[in-house]
Design a protein around this motif. Structure first.
Motif, PDB file in Angstrom:
ATOM      1  N   GLN A   1      58.360 -28.967 -11.845  1.00  0.00           N
ATOM      2  CA  GLN A   1      57.206 -30.114 -11.176  1.00  0.00           C
ATOM      3  C   GLN A   1      56.347 -30.140 -12.841  1.00  0.00           C
ATOM      4  OE1 GLN A   1      55.408 -26.746  -9.170  1.00  0.00           O
ATOM      5  NE2 GLN A   1      55.526 -28.211  -7.446  1.00  0.00           N
ATOM      6  N   LYS A   2      56.170 -29.171 -13.676  1.00  0.00           N
ATOM      7  CA  LYS A   2      55.544 -29.361 -15.329  1.00  0.00           C
ATOM      8  C   LYS A   2      56.338 -30.595 -15.902  1.00  0.00           C
ATOM      9  CE  LYS A   2      54.934 -26.876 -19.832  1.00  0.00           C
ATOM     10  NZ  LYS A   2      55.381 -27.169 -20.447  1.00  0.00           N
ATOM     11  N   ASP A   3      57.922 -30.855 -15.769  1.00  0.00           N
ATOM     12  CA  ASP A   3      58.477 -31.632 -16.873  1.00  0.00           C
ATOM     13  C   ASP A   3      58.193 -33.064 -16.124  1.00  0.00           C
ATOM     14  OD1 ASP A   3      59.636 -29.606 -18.435  1.00  0.00           O
ATOM     15  OD2 ASP A   3      61.115 -29.558 -17.364  1.00  0.00           O
ATOM     16  N   LEU A   4      58.181 -32.774 -14.475  1.00  0.00           N
ATOM     17  CA  LEU A   4      57.367 -34.403 -14.124  1.00  0.00           C
ATOM     18  C   LEU A   4      56.212 -34.404 -14.122  1.00  0.00           C
ATOM     19  CD1 LEU A   4      58.556 -35.874 -11.663  1.00  0.00           C
ATOM     20  CD2 LEU A   4      57.527 -35.268 -10.082  1.00  0.00           C
ATOM     21  N   ALA A   5      55.538 -33.533 -14.519  1.00  0.00           N
ATOM     22  CA  ALA A   5      53.952 -34.238 -15.139  1.00  0.00           C
ATOM     23  C   ALA A   5      54.310 -34.878 -16.038  1.00  0.00           C
ATOM     24  CB  ALA A   5      53.145 -33.025 -14.677  1.00  0.00           C
ATOM     25  N   GLU A   6      54.762 -34.379 -17.636  1.00  0.00           N
ATOM     26  CA  GLU A   6      54.876 -34.384 -18.703  1.00  0.00           C
ATOM     27  C   GLU A   6      55.401 -35.668 -18.803  1.00  0.00           C
ATOM     28  OE1 GLU A   6      56.623 -31.802 -21.612  1.00  0.00           O
ATOM     29  OE2 GLU A   6      55.171 -29.959 -20.651  1.00  0.00           O
ATOM     30  N   MET A   7      56.855 -36.217 -18.362  1.00  0.00           N
ATOM     31  CA  MET A   7      57.250 -37.744 -18.079  1.00  0.00           C
ATOM     32  C   MET A   7      56.034 -38.583 -17.635  1.00  0.00           C
ATOM     33  SD  MET A   7      59.857 -38.965 -18.715  1.00  0.00           S
ATOM     34  CE  MET A   7      60.919 -40.574 -18.287  1.00  0.00           C
TER      35      MET A   7
ATOM     36  N   GLU B   1      64.545 -44.141 -18.994  1.00  0.00           N
ATOM     37  CA  GLU B   1      65.045 -43.178 -18.792  1.00  0.00           C
ATOM     38  C   GLU B   1      63.794 -43.262 -17.640  1.00  0.00           C
ATOM     39  OE1 GLU B   1      67.026 -41.513 -20.361  1.00  0.00           O
ATOM     40  OE2 GLU B   1      67.216 -43.306 -21.477  1.00  0.00           O
ATOM     41  N   ALA B   2      62.375 -43.110 -16.988  1.00  0.00           N
ATOM     42  CA  ALA B   2      61.764 -43.156 -16.247  1.00  0.00           C
ATOM     43  C   ALA B   2      62.760 -43.725 -15.149  1.00  0.00           C
ATOM     44  CB  ALA B   2      60.486 -44.185 -16.754  1.00  0.00           C
ATOM     45  N   LEU B   3      63.406 -44.826 -14.949  1.00  0.00           N
ATOM     46  CA  LEU B   3      63.990 -45.248 -13.613  1.00  0.00           C
ATOM     47  C   LEU B   3      65.373 -44.245 -14.003  1.00  0.00           C
ATOM     48  CD1 LEU B   3      63.758 -49.116 -14.032  1.00  0.00           C
ATOM     49  CD2 LEU B   3      62.886 -47.472 -12.857  1.00  0.00           C
ATOM     50  N   VAL B   4      65.758 -43.596 -14.661  1.00  0.00           N
ATOM     51  CA  VAL B   4      66.946 -42.688 -14.910  1.00  0.00           C
ATOM     52  C   VAL B   4      66.559 -41.978 -13.983  1.00  0.00           C
ATOM     53  CG1 VAL B   4      68.655 -41.523 -15.617  1.00  0.00           C
ATOM     54  CG2 VAL B   4      68.261 -43.700 -16.317  1.00  0.00           C
ATOM     55  N   VAL B   5      65.207 -41.075 -14.357  1.00  0.00           N
ATOM     56  CA  VAL B   5      64.628 -39.192 -13.601  1.00  0.00           C
ATOM     57  C   VAL B   5      64.876 -39.625 -12.125  1.00  0.00           C
ATOM     58  CG1 VAL B   5      62.933 -37.902 -13.427  1.00  0.00           C
ATOM     59  CG2 VAL B   5      63.662 -38.694 -15.645  1.00  0.00           C
TER      60      VAL B   5
END
Length: 158
Positions: free
Chosen positions: A102-108, A134-138
């Motif tokens: 959740q933290k890493d997703l918020a940072e992305m 990179e956003a689309l890959v995530v």
């Protein structure tokens, strides 16, 4: 590209990264996931819930690191992207993994939302990748494995 020009794109990317729309969110998928089922890998299933959660966390963390760290170092696939065990070592490990995801997703999401970061500029230490890519890959990777996690949970809970 100016901030006015890409505001809509950034909003759509945020929706995609939050998994808002067509399917269950990450938070809903992991909420109250039965502890006794987290390490179970039914016959024919490639992964346990723990393996999927950790893989999603590790891969997302890696992409985030690549997207913003000029000193980024490649991980070895598949060994560095999957946990050693199908079972979580503890309840605390499961909770830590969920919180870190959740933290890493918020940072992305924050990286993508910040107009100071050009979505279309090549990442200097990459080989042609952009923040948009990179956003689309995530988003794609998370959606793929989230589907597996939801299916696995339905299968395990009967």
């Amino acid at each position: 590209m100016g901030t006015q020009d890409d505001t809509s794109l950034r909003r759509h990317l945020d929706d995609l990264l939050r998994m808002d729309g067509a399917h269950l969110s990450f938070d809903a998928a992991v909420a109250d996931f039965p502890a006794a089922l987290r390490g179970v890998k039914p016959a024919g299933a490639p992964h346990s819930a723990w393996a999927l959660l950790e893989h999603m966390r590790i891969a997302q963390e890696d992409i985030l690191d690549f997207s913003r760290n000029p000193a980024y170092r490649d991980k070895a696939f598949p060994d560095d992207y999957w946990p050693a065990s199908a079972e979580p070592p503890s309840e605390a490990a499961w909770q830590r993994s969920v919180r870190q995801f959740q933290k890493d997703l918020a940072e992305m999401r924050a990286l993508v939302a910040d107009p100071a970061h050009d979505l279309f500029a090549r990442i200097p230490h990459g080989s042609g990748q952009t923040l948009l890519r990179e956003a689309l890959v995530v988003a794609d990777h998370n959606a793929y494995h989230l589907g597996q996690l939801v299916f696995l949970r339905k299968l395990l809970e009967g």
